[in-house]
Scaffold this active site. Structure first.
Site, PDB file in Angstrom:
ATOM      1  N   TYR A 188     -19.699 -15.379  -0.714  1.00 22.74           N
ATOM      2  CA  TYR A 188     -20.309 -14.231  -0.034  1.00 22.74           C
ATOM      3  C   TYR A 188     -21.832 -14.360   0.030  1.00 22.74           C
ATOM      4  O   TYR A 188     -22.485 -13.739   0.867  1.00 22.74           O
ATOM      5  CB  TYR A 188     -19.934 -12.914  -0.718  1.00 22.74           C
ATOM      6  N   LYS A 246      -9.019 -22.668  -7.058  1.00 24.05           N
ATOM      7  CA  LYS A 246      -8.331 -23.427  -6.010  1.00 24.05           C
ATOM      8  C   LYS A 246      -8.826 -24.870  -6.170  1.00 24.05           C
ATOM      9  O   LYS A 246      -9.362 -25.485  -5.253  1.00 24.05           O
ATOM     10  CB  LYS A 246      -8.702 -22.817  -4.643  1.00 24.05           C
ATOM     11  N   ASP A 302      -3.345 -18.851  -4.818  1.00 25.75           N
ATOM     12  CA  ASP A 302      -2.169 -18.512  -4.014  1.00 25.75           C
ATOM     13  C   ASP A 302      -0.979 -18.175  -4.916  1.00 25.75           C
ATOM     14  O   ASP A 302      -0.229 -17.224  -4.663  1.00 25.75           O
ATOM     15  CB  ASP A 302      -1.827 -19.621  -3.007  1.00 25.75           C
ATOM     16  N   ASP A 322     -12.171 -10.385  -5.283  1.00 19.53           N
ATOM     17  CA  ASP A 322     -12.168  -9.305  -4.296  1.00 19.53           C
ATOM     18  C   ASP A 322     -10.734  -9.050  -3.834  1.00 19.53           C
ATOM     19  O   ASP A 322     -10.229  -7.920  -3.835  1.00 19.53           O
ATOM     20  CB  ASP A 322     -13.063  -9.749  -3.116  1.00 19.53           C
ATOM     21  N   ASP A 339      -7.884  -6.004  -5.421  1.00 13.89           N
ATOM     22  CA  ASP A 339      -7.269  -4.994  -4.556  1.00 13.89           C
ATOM     23  C   ASP A 339      -5.745  -5.077  -4.622  1.00 13.89           C
ATOM     24  O   ASP A 339      -5.049  -4.062  -4.634  1.00 13.89           O
ATOM     25  CB  ASP A 339      -7.740  -5.153  -3.103  1.00 13.89           C
TER      26      ASP A 339
END
Ligand code: NAD
Length: 369
Positions: free
Chosen positions: A143, A193, A232, A256, A260
């Site tokens: 970000y 990842k 994942d 993030d 959620d």
């Protein structure tokens, strides 16, 4: 010297749940409440109405002079017409995060077995309840990485972002996650990842090294087990077997998304608190419910105060080293839920629901026992 808490209740249900939280906090602190001073200030839409700014200079100054910020929530339809930078959320929360270098976001997700029916997951998947702490790095990663931009035109037009993590950024978020885990079920699952991204190869290496160092310095009953999981797979495991997780350690983007995803396991936004810790000032943090101002129920006195109360408990734990009082608050909430206390957001169809004040009273009287 008294420790100062900046109280920024904000808009909508913010002031309703803040008031009962402050009363409860005073009670939980008991004799120690004289060590604290609570200073209220305007923020969000209420501050726009009074001063024209969502984060007036006097509010920022009060926060600077304080040891922690207890935040409600900001925004609502009344201010939606304003340009984005003057809107309550963009104009107040984002500048606060930046100003105080809030680098670590902690979101506890708890689903008490008694509330399993309000989770969107099938009852057999959440039979054991859920008790996860998502620790998300908040100021680095893709970000904020440079370069980012857009260039070219036609079929070759491109947009790009850069994922970058420095060793020191990974180490300082590790410290938050491992320290928290040592006081919980002592299990950190680091999300990455590393099979695809070089940044995440470094992430995995640094986390592994940190875990070794951390455990060398811990008593046997505080050592933390580390496992690694690709993001994942983590997205699937959160749905398939959420009870397997204790602390989820994530970079900014993965945190993030997963925070959620994890948050809906708790059944209602009214149950979700969060803490954002500062890298600039040790012990300083901003504590707030994960939900917004709930304009659909604001003013009716029926909002669930638990998210705000849990935020205050997080503040005691992380800014003031008063984890024991924080635990007493957590236990009182749990006891109230076990006894059947339900605000509308967590009541099942046909179940009786109680008001904000009644829920706070149910929790408050269980603080004594
Ligand atoms: P919201 O979180 O306010 O509401 C979503 C749903 O959850 C609503 O049905 C609401 O009634 C319910 N809910 C939320 N908290 C609850 C509680 N404590 N008790 C019972 N029910 C609760 O999200 P939204 O409707 O998308 O946003 C409303 C306003 O809040 C917007 O202006 C938005 O910008 C703002 N907002 C602020 C923050 C913040 O201050 N951190 C966060 C999110 C949204």
């Amino acid at each position: 010297m008294a420790r100062q808490i900046a109280v920024l209740a904000g808009d909508g249900i913010g002031p309703e749940v803040m008031q009962v939280t402050l009363n409860l906090l005073q009670k939980a602190l008991g004799d120690r409440s004289s060590e604290f001073s609570f200073q209220e200030a305007l923020v969000g839409g209420a501050a726009i109405d009074a001063t024209g700014s969502p984060l007036p200079p006097e509010t920022l100054k009060l926060c600077e002079q304080s040891d922690a910020i207890l935040f409600g929530s900001v925004g609502g339809p009344r201010w939606e017409h304003l340009p984005p930078e003057r809107q309550p959320e963009r104009g107040a929360l984002l500048p606060l995060r930046k100003h105080f270098q809030l680098f670590a976001n902690l979101r506890p997700v708890t689903l008490y077995p008694e509330l399993a029916a309000s989770s969107p997951l099938r009852a057999d998947l959440v039979r054991d309840g859920v008790d996860i702490l998502v620790v998300r790095e908040l100021t680095g990663g893709i970000y904020f990485g440079q370069p980012k931009g857009r260039e070219g035109s036609g079929p070759d037009e491109k947009g790009y972002d850069t994922m970058v993590y420095h060793r020191h950024e990974i180490e300082r978020i590790c410290e938050v996650a491992f320290t928290a885990a040592a006081e919980r079920k002592r299990l950190v699952t680091s999300i990455d990842k590393a099979n695809v991204l070089t940044t995440m190869v470094l992430w995995r290496e640094v986390v592994t090294e940190y875990a070794e160092r951390f455990n060398q310095n811990q008593a046997a009953d505080k050592r933390v087990e580390l496992s690694h999981m690709y993001v994942d797979n983590a997205a699937m495991q959160l749905i398939l077997k959420p009870s397997r997780f204790d602390v989820l350690l994530c970079g900014n983007m993965f945190g993030d998304i997963l925070s959620d995803e994890a948050s809906v396991l708790g059944g209602s936004l009214g149950m979700l608190a969060s803490a954002s810790l500062s890298s600039g000032r040790k012990g300083f943090g901003l504590y707030e419910p994960s939900g917004g101002t709930a304009p659909d129920i604001a003013g009716k006195g029926i909002a669930n105060p638990i998210a705000q109360i849990l935020s205050a408990a997080l503040m005691l734990r992380y800014s003031f080293g008063l984890g024991e009082i924080g635990n007493r608050i957590d236990n009182a909430i749990r006891a109230a839920i076990t006894a059947g206390a339900r605000t509308g957001d967590i009541a099942l169809p046909g179940e009786e629901s109680i008001s904000t004040l009644e829920m706070a009273a149910e929790i408050s009287r269980r603080l004594d026992s």
